[in-house]
Design a protein around this motif. Structure first.
Motif, short mmCIF file in Angstrom:
data_model
loop_
_atom_site.label_atom_id
_atom_site.label_comp_id
_atom_site.label_asym_id
_atom_site.label_seq_id
_atom_site.Cartn_x
_atom_site.Cartn_y
_atom_site.Cartn_z
N PRO A 110 -4.53 6.93 6.46
CA PRO A 110 -3.50 6.84 5.41
C PRO A 110 -2.34 5.92 5.74
CG PRO A 110 -4.18 9.12 5.76
CD PRO A 110 -4.82 8.32 6.84
N GLU A 111 -1.90 5.93 7.03
CA GLU A 111 -0.76 5.08 7.40
C GLU A 111 -1.08 3.60 7.17
OE1 GLU A 111 -0.86 8.73 10.06
OE2 GLU A 111 -2.28 7.18 9.38
N ALA A 112 -2.29 3.21 7.53
CA ALA A 112 -2.69 1.81 7.36
C ALA A 112 -2.90 1.47 5.89
CB ALA A 112 -3.97 1.54 8.15
N ALA A 113 -3.52 2.38 5.16
CA ALA A 113 -3.74 2.13 3.74
C ALA A 113 -2.42 1.96 3.00
CB ALA A 113 -4.55 3.28 3.13
N ARG A 114 -1.45 2.82 3.32
CA ARG A 114 -0.15 2.72 2.67
C ARG A 114 0.55 1.41 3.04
NH1 ARG A 114 1.14 7.46 3.52
NH2 ARG A 114 2.06 7.24 5.60
N PHE A 115 0.48 1.03 4.31
CA PHE A 115 1.14 -0.21 4.78
C PHE A 115 0.57 -1.43 4.05
CE2 PHE A 115 0.99 -3.93 7.56
CZ PHE A 115 2.33 -4.10 7.87
N PHE A 116 -0.73 -1.57 4.02
CA PHE A 116 -1.31 -2.74 3.40
C PHE A 116 -1.19 -2.70 1.87
CE2 PHE A 116 -3.55 -2.90 7.54
CZ PHE A 116 -3.17 -4.18 7.91
N GLY A 117 -1.18 -1.49 1.31
CA GLY A 117 -0.95 -1.38 -0.13
C GLY A 117 0.43 -1.87 -0.52
N GLN A 118 1.43 -1.49 0.26
CA GLN A 118 2.79 -1.98 0.00
C GLN A 118 2.87 -3.48 0.20
OE1 GLN A 118 5.09 0.38 2.72
NE2 GLN A 118 5.26 2.13 1.32
N GLY A 119 2.18 -3.98 1.22
CA GLY A 119 2.17 -5.42 1.46
C GLY A 119 1.53 -6.18 0.32
N LEU A 120 0.48 -5.61 -0.27
CA LEU A 120 -0.17 -6.26 -1.41
C LEU A 120 0.79 -6.34 -2.58
CD1 LEU A 120 -2.61 -7.35 -2.97
CD2 LEU A 120 -3.25 -4.97 -3.46
N ALA A 121 1.53 -5.26 -2.84
CA ALA A 121 2.49 -5.27 -3.95
C ALA A 121 3.56 -6.34 -3.74
CB ALA A 121 3.14 -3.89 -4.09
N GLU A 122 4.01 -6.50 -2.52
CA GLU A 122 5.04 -7.51 -2.23
C GLU A 122 4.50 -8.91 -2.45
OE1 GLU A 122 6.45 -6.82 1.69
OE2 GLU A 122 7.30 -4.85 1.22
#
Length: 582
Positions: A110-122
């Motif tokens: 989950p930590e990695a999924a959340r990190f890359f998901g936020q990065g995608l939005a940015e």
């Protein structure tokens, strides 16, 4: 740079880290290498930058820069679509390339999924954002109304609200208003073992630091860098109308001080000076005034000092007494240029811990040397200057009560002090200076010191040069700095910056308003002229200095320089008359 220490890897179990990193293939590439092509073939690998910088290009427009510790390629991996940006090496680059399968396994956490998901939005937002001028009102970046929570609410509810709203902070409807960030939840709640029922009021930050929504973008960036904050409330009158994050600002400025600030914690020290020089070049080309650039550079240097102090404490253990790592001179005034040296000292809560603070001073001063900030020629560094606060107060009083003219000339930079790191308050030292400034003998000798450097004006007001060159630091900036220091102290002001001191002197009536305004105008001009010539030398690979070739200046520059020299001369003559120094 240690990959295990960067997000999101640092949050994962060690076996997961090792399994992922073992699949990375290290590569080195020269500048200009194109890793991803905008609109090209969908990406089949994840990249982690180990050294150097890569640029994100929307067509030919640079919209972002990624450095050591940052990933690219994941937006295309997540969406299956062609890259939204080209990615090109700006400098020599060393990176790790991971196969898509390794990235997919990483997303199971989950930590990695959340990190890359936020990065995608940015990264998606980057394409839709306007390229705002540094002078645009920062309020133009506000995209949504601020979200508030009551101070009595439990932190568990606050965390739930942040998740639901997709935000990293909440404003707290207290009096005065406060703020609760995701970092607060980690550091003040989880790390301290507090229960989910802990009220928000117990862990929030209050009062808020806020800026008006019509503040220029560059001022907002500088303020966040200076304070090391990641969230900035914006106001209209007494009402908070928005809350910006450092990410909001980074997305609008490809060459942002905040980007470098974020990377200082893991930046190789040998890269620091070059990184700052490139940043200064970018800000200068965008039209940011030289004095504002100097303020930003000083704030970045503060951040570097805080990093070195933190690393020193980690190696040596907790400090045995509170202390302050003090800076002075141009760093103390926040008037940094490309050419600077170290001016620092240690102020200790109490004595008796020589070995610890000797070691700490050597680590910090050595780190600054490695970062490209040379030793002070006068030896004013923490490796030599460290003592308890009571001794510093006694030393300053000795300077002021029985000043030796030459010693005061050499040590007057001490009176530009401020704390850059550490918990010890320097307020008692500041009070001692203001009290001592009431004594006539100190001001008399300080006035003499302010006349030590003269503008290069000769017969009939013509400019005298040294083999065709004029030293802007010695002949223009130093006299104004010394005069501003004198007249601000005479007015009872604790201001540190030269412009702030001149204005305080005019307000306090110790310097005529016209004289203060003319000196301020001259200081801004000479500071900018010096920076422009230092940047030119940097671009051409020449030695960076303070001298300019008089004949190479434009007619307009020579005219403004003459006006500045005359303003200095007139105030110095007035000072000599006032203190009977003729």
């Amino acid at each position: 740079m240690r990959p295990r220490t960067i997000p999101p890897l640092q949050a994962l179990p060690k076996p997961v880290q090792e399994a992922f990193l073992a699949q990375g293939v290290e590569e080195a590439h020269p500048p200009g290498t194109c890793f991803l092509e905008q609109g090209g073939v969908p990406v089949q690998a994840l990249y982690l930058v180990l050294e150097g910088e890569v640029a994100l290009l929307d067509g030919e427009r640079e919209v972002g820069v990624l450095g050591a510790g940052e990933f690219f390629g994941f937006p295309s991996l997540l969406t299956g679509e062609p890259p939204a940006f080209s990615v090109v090496a700006k400098t020599p680059v060393r990176l790790l390339r991971f196969p898509e399968a390794a990235f997919r396994r990483l997303l199971a956490h989950p930590e990695a999924a959340r990190f890359f998901g936020q990065g995608l939005a940015e990264r998606v937002r980057l394409r839709a954002l306007p390229d705002l001028s540094l002078f645009a009102p920062v309020g133009r970046l506000v995209r949504r109304a601020p979200v508030f929570i009551v101070p009595e609410a439990p932190v568990q509810e606050a965390a739930r609200r942040m998740r639901e709203e997709g935000i990293s902070s909440l404003l707290v409807a207290s009096d005065p208003p406060g703020i609760l960030t995701d970092r607060d939840l980690r550091n003040r709640v989880l790390a301290e073992g507090l229960p989910p029922s802990t009220p928000v009021a117990a862990v929030m930050t209050a009062p808020l630091f806020a800026l008006p929504a019509d503040t220029p973008l560059y001022e907002a960036v500088a303020a966040m860098v200076e304070r090391g904050i990641h969230h900035l409330p914006l106001t209209e009158g007494t009402r908070i109308v928005g809350l910006l994050t450092h990410t909001d600002l980074l997305l609008h400025q490809a060459q942002s001080p905040l980007l470098l600030l974020r990377r200082i914690e893991r930046l190789e020290l040998t890269r620091y000076s070059a990184e700052v020089a490139h940043l200064v070049e970018g800000l200068f080309q965008k039209g940011l005034e030289a004095l504002e650039i100097g303020r930003v550079v000083a704030s970045l240097n503060d951040a570097l000092i805080r990093r070195l102090v933190k690393e020193g404490e980690a190696a040596l253990g907790p400090p045995p007494t509170p202390y302050s790592f003090m800076v002075f001179g141009s760093e103390g005034r926040r008037e940094q240029a490309l050419l600077t040296d170290q001016d620092n000292a240690l102020v200790l809560g109490e004595g008796g811990y020589e070995a610890y603070f000797q070691a700490l001073a050597e680590r910090v001063v050595g780190g600054l040397l490695e970062a490209g900030i040379p030793e002070c020629k006068g030896g004013y560094m923490a490796t030599r200057w460290r003592m308890p606060l009571t001794e510093w107060i006694a030393t300053f009083r000795r300077f002021m009560e029985t000043p030796e003219p030459q010693a005061l000339l050499e040590s007057q930079i001490f009176f530009d002090f401020r704390g850059a790191a550490g918990e010890l308050s320097l307020k008692p030292l500041e009070e001692a200076v203001l009290e001592g400034a009431k004594r006539g003998v100190f001001l008399y000798h300080l006035a003499r010191a302010s006349l030590a450097f003269h503008p290069p004006l000769g017969f009939l007001g013509r400019v005298r040069t040294e083999e065709g060159f004029v030293d802007l630091k010695r002949s223009a900036l130093a006299p104004i700095v010394a005069l501003a220091r004198l007249y601000a102290l005479l007015a009872g002001s604790a201001a540190k910056g030269t412009v702030e001191r001149l204005r305080a002197a005019a307000e306090g009536g110790t310097l005529s308003r016209e004289g203060a305004e003319r000196l301020e105008e001259a200081f801004r001009f000479f500071f900018g002229l010096r920076l422009a010539h230092q940047l030119q030398a940097f671009r051409e690979g020449k030695e960076i200095g303070n001298k300019v070739l008089w004949a190479a200046l434009s007619p307009g520059e020579r005219r403004r320089a003459l006006e500045g020299f005359r303003a200095i001369q007139e105030v110095q003559e007035s000072t000599a008359s006032r203190f009977n120094l003729r």
